[in-house]
Scaffold this active site. Structure first.
Site, PDB file in Angstrom:
ATOM      1  N   PHE A 106       1.118  -1.091  -0.338  1.00 11.97           N
ATOM      2  CA  PHE A 106      -0.029  -0.042  -0.009  1.00 11.97           C
ATOM      3  C   PHE A 106       0.906   1.504   0.185  1.00 11.97           C
ATOM      4  O   PHE A 106       0.316   2.167  -0.271  1.00 11.97           O
ATOM      5  CB  PHE A 106      -0.911  -0.251   1.242  1.00 11.97           C
ATOM      6  CG  PHE A 106       0.143   0.274   2.423  1.00 11.97           C
ATOM      7  CD1 PHE A 106      -0.493   1.562   2.965  1.00 11.97           C
ATOM      8  CD2 PHE A 106       0.061  -0.458   3.449  1.00 11.97           C
ATOM      9  CE1 PHE A 106       0.015   2.457   4.149  1.00 11.97           C
ATOM     10  CE2 PHE A 106       0.545   0.183   4.872  1.00 11.97           C
ATOM     11  CZ  PHE A 106       1.005   1.187   4.552  1.00 11.97           C
ATOM     12  N   LYS A 107       2.166   1.322   0.754  1.00 14.01           N
ATOM     13  CA  LYS A 107       2.492   2.103   0.332  1.00 14.01           C
ATOM     14  C   LYS A 107       3.431   2.559  -0.819  1.00 14.01           C
ATOM     15  O   LYS A 107       4.074   3.696  -0.453  1.00 14.01           O
ATOM     16  CB  LYS A 107       3.676   2.503   1.183  1.00 14.01           C
ATOM     17  CG  LYS A 107       3.327   1.907   2.947  1.00 14.01           C
ATOM     18  CD  LYS A 107       4.895   1.321   4.315  1.00 14.01           C
ATOM     19  CE  LYS A 107       4.307   0.930   5.307  1.00 14.01           C
ATOM     20  NZ  LYS A 107       5.150   1.094   6.293  1.00 14.01           N
ATOM     21  N   ASP A 108       3.712   1.880  -1.858  1.00 12.89           N
ATOM     22  CA  ASP A 108       3.618   2.437  -3.270  1.00 12.89           C
ATOM     23  C   ASP A 108       2.853   3.893  -3.408  1.00 12.89           C
ATOM     24  O   ASP A 108       3.975   4.910  -4.340  1.00 12.89           O
ATOM     25  CB  ASP A 108       3.186   1.785  -4.224  1.00 12.89           C
ATOM     26  CG  ASP A 108       4.465   0.486  -4.338  1.00 12.89           C
ATOM     27  OD1 ASP A 108       5.170   0.428  -3.850  1.00 12.89           O
ATOM     28  OD2 ASP A 108       3.891  -0.985  -4.759  1.00 12.89           O
TER      29      ASP A 108
END
Length: 433
Positions: A106-108
């Site tokens: 999700f941190k992309d």
């Protein structure tokens, strides 16, 4: 837009300074003076809007006063070259799959957005090289390293705890080279985070090199994660399931759920939120007692959530004016130990065929135990389960296939700098660069 510090002792900053500095002079986290509400018309029609266009509308409300709109649109569209679908697990529980970006985590989104926004300010202000320091307990390091890889004028230092990230996660930031340096700290995540914060406060070091952070302490890292929640609402509204919507967020450093709460302040009609913890239950205990008592982190199956002093608690506390009553009215908590995580993964797989990663398992179980009859729950599945292949295979007795993107990282040669958790050693290394 001006940004103030949660510690209230630093001068106001514009967006450029907040992004380039990362942390305020008084060690506080930057907060926007105003959170703009989006018009009702936007929410009335959101189900007909693409993820990219939803994100652009949200980004404009956050950053439109400080970034040229054409440039902001380009940043958003370049960041979101992938979708984040909602998958049905049971009749009232859905998974928001946030693992379709370059590193399958999700941190992309936050990392890619920040890289492009920081590059925008470097070009606008003719800045010297900016050095990004990032502490990681797993996915942050890989997302930031890949989001910034090859970006001119920026060098990234990834600090990670030795032996406490998964082999695949480690490969994603130790094999890249170019403008990415991995530093293997003999300690835990909290030690890595403490080194980063100490570096920002060291006057001599900051005179030697321009430093910023790409952890969720940086406004350009955590705010774009709000895009997910607007998109989740839109996709659920498409199905007529958005009236009693509960969002559950597996939480470690609390940047992800913090961005969701900012979205709520912007008018996003989520009924309530659940913060799902592993055994690092500092926030859960705060909800119960009203006392925030950080402590050293505990190593767990859900390693990306192994945080004993979540930085973004300061933002949540500030957002609700320190009111325990306001916070608990909107947010509830859950906490699960390793055995419960294993049980949840096995039960979900046996009953539905869906493969949870250890972090998503916390979110799924919190909804299964906490949803009311009339509610629909969406939990964040924050990373592809293959990123934790050894754990997932052992728990579920399967041989999960490694996606090609992950397999490519594993072919590279590990290059990292071993280092103690002593700040003097870290400072000496950076002063030599």
């Amino acid at each position: 837009m001006k940004y103030y510090s949660t510690n209230k002792q630093a001068p106001l900053a514009d967006l450029r300074k907040a992004v380039v500095k990362g942390l305020a002079e008084d060690k506080g986290l930057y907060m926007p003076e105003t959170i703009h509400r989006l018009p009702q018309e936007f929410f009335d029609n959101i189900q007909d809007i693409s993820f990219q266009d939803i994100a652009y509308n949200v980004a404009s409300a956050f950053f439109g006063e400080d970034v040229e709109l054409d440039a902001l649109q380009e940043i958003v569209y370049d960041t979101l070259r992938f979708d984040c679908p909602v998958a049905k697990i049971t009749d009232n529980i859905y998974s928001l799959e946030l693992f379709h970006g370059p590193t399958l985590a999700f941190k992309d989104v936050g990392a890619r957005f920040m890289a492009r926004l920081l590059r925008y300010f470097i070009r606008m202000e003719d800045e010297e090289q900016v050095n990004v320091l990032v502490a990681t307990s797993g996915d942050t390091g890989s997302a930031v390293a890949n989001g910034f890889l090859g970006v001119e004028g920026i060098h990234v230092y990834v600090l990670y705890p030795k032996g406490k990230v998964s082999p695949i996660q480690e490969c994603q930031f130790t094999t890249l080279g170019q403008n990415i340096t991995a530093i293997e700290i003999d300690g835990v995540f909290d030690d890595c985070q403490a080194l980063v914060k100490s570096a920002f406060m060291d006057k001599e070091l900051n005179q030697h090199m321009k430093l910023t952070s790409a952890n969720s302490i940086n406004v350009a890292r955590f705010l774009p994660q709000a895009f997910y929640y607007f998109n989740a609402y839109a996709r659920m509204k498409e199905q007529g399931l958005a009236n009693q919507l509960v969002m559950c967020v597996p939480s470690g450093n609390f940047g992800n759920i913090c961005s969701a709460l900012f979205g709520h302040r912007m008018g996003l009609p989520i009924k309530r939120f659940i913060a799902a913890n592993n055994s690092n239950d500092i926030f859960y205990n705060y909800l119960l007692t009203g006392k925030y008592e950080p402590r050293p982190s505990i190593q767990t199956l859900a390693n990306a959530m192994d945080v004993g002093d979540p930085s973004n608690f300061a933002r949540i506390y500030d957002l609700y004016n320190g009111s325990h009553e306001q916070i608990t009215k909107l947010i509830s908590g859950a906490t699960y130990n390793d055995q419960q995580i294993r049980e949840t993964m096995r039960e979900c797989f046996a009953e539905t065929g869906y493969i949870l990663d250890p972090h998503g398992a916390c979110g799924y179980r919190a909804l299964k135990e906490g949803l009311k009859k009339e509610e629909i729950g969406v939990f964040c599945e924050t990373a592809h389960p293959a990123k934790f292949k050894e754990k997932v295979d052992e728990i579920l007795s399967i041989d999960i296939e490694i996606p090609e993107r992950l397999a490519a990282f594993m072919k590279g040669e590990k290059k990292s700098v071993p280092m103690s958790k002593d700040f003097a050693d870290f400072k000496k290394y950076l002063m030599s660069r």
